[in-house]
Design an enzyme around this catalytic site. Structure first.
Site, PDB file in Angstrom:
ATOM      1  N   GLY A  19       0.830  -1.200   0.000  1.00  0.00           N
ATOM      2  CA  GLY A  19       0.000   0.000   0.000  1.00  0.00           C
ATOM      3  C   GLY A  19       0.860   1.243   0.000  1.00  0.00           C
ATOM      4  N   GLY A  21       0.486   5.708   0.620  1.00  0.00           N
ATOM      5  CA  GLY A  21      -0.310   6.875   0.956  1.00  0.00           C
ATOM      6  C   GLY A  21       0.560   8.111   0.952  1.00  0.00           C
ATOM      7  N   GLY A  22      -0.022   9.226   1.321  1.00  0.00           N
ATOM      8  CA  GLY A  22       0.696  10.487   1.306  1.00  0.00           C
ATOM      9  C   GLY A  22       1.808  10.574   2.340  1.00  0.00           C
ATOM     10  CG  MET A  23       1.148  11.340   6.028  1.00  0.00           C
ATOM     11  SD  MET A  23       2.196  12.799   6.037  1.00  0.00           S
ATOM     12  CE  MET A  23       3.024  12.590   7.601  1.00  0.00           C
ATOM     13  CB  VAL A  26       1.392  -0.575   4.320  1.00  0.00           C
ATOM     14  CG1 VAL A  26       1.256  -1.832   5.172  1.00  0.00           C
ATOM     15  CG2 VAL A  26       0.740   0.619   5.015  1.00  0.00           C
ATOM     16  CE  LYS A  42       0.066   4.136   8.411  1.00  0.00           C
ATOM     17  NZ  LYS A  42      -1.189   4.545   8.966  1.00  0.00           N
ATOM     18  CG  ASP A 141      -9.083   9.152   6.776  1.00  0.00           C
ATOM     19  OD1 ASP A 141     -10.070   9.616   6.157  1.00  0.00           O
ATOM     20  OD2 ASP A 141      -8.052   8.758   6.207  1.00  0.00           O
TER      21      ASP A 141
END
Length: 162
Positions: A19, A21-23, A26, A42, A141
């Site tokens: 995975g 994401g912006g930050m 994973v 993560k 979220d």
């Protein structure tokens, strides 16, 4: 990005990215000290060489310690954490399954009322647990992409946005 085959802390061998994401990202990894058990790593990206780095390091460590204390079946277990200069990693239970958004995309139809009510009961129980901890945790979220359905039909609440 952490490359496949990388060994972190002489323990976690990165197998693949699962995975993004912006930050951070994973990864699926093997715990070489726990009989090859699969874990999720993560990665949280922020550079600890910059101004306020000590503040971010302490905040990450504090939040990681809080997350390791969570014990609810709808929340992935945080096993530990890794602090490095360029990245920080939460070591977590690996959850197999699809998120609700993936299922909606594939099926092209809404979920049944019975399914949604069952998942909602599980999610509300998890939120009640999180909100009544000594140090309450607010998710902020909740969306289909952050709700994973296990093969046994149980909901897992992901991505606490540390």
């Amino acid at each position: 990005m952490i490359e496949a085959g990388t060994l972190l802390q002489n323990r976690y061998r990165v197998e693949k990215k699962i995975g993004q994401g912006g930050m951070g990202a994973v990864y699926e990894a093997e715990d070489t000290q726990r009989f090859g058990k699969k874990v999720a790593l993560k990665e949280i990206l922020f550079n600890l060489t910059e101004k306020n780095s000590e503040h971010f390091r302490r905040a990450f460590e504090r939040e990681a310690k809080i997350l390791t204390q969570i014990d609810h079946e709808a929340v992935p277990k945080v096993i530990g954490y890794i602090l490095e200069t360029d990245f920080q990693i939460l070591v977590m239970e690996l959850i197999k399954g699809e998120d609700l958004d993936e299922i909606l995309e594939r099926e092209k139809k809404p979920f049944s009322l019975k399914e949604v009510v069952g998942w909602t009961d599980q999610l509300l129980d998890a939120l009640d647990y999180l909100h009544t901890l000594k140090q309450p945790i607010i998710h902020r979220d909740i969306k289909p992409q952050n709700l994973k359905l296990t093969k046994r039909g149980k909901i897992k609440l992901l991505d606490f946005g540390i």
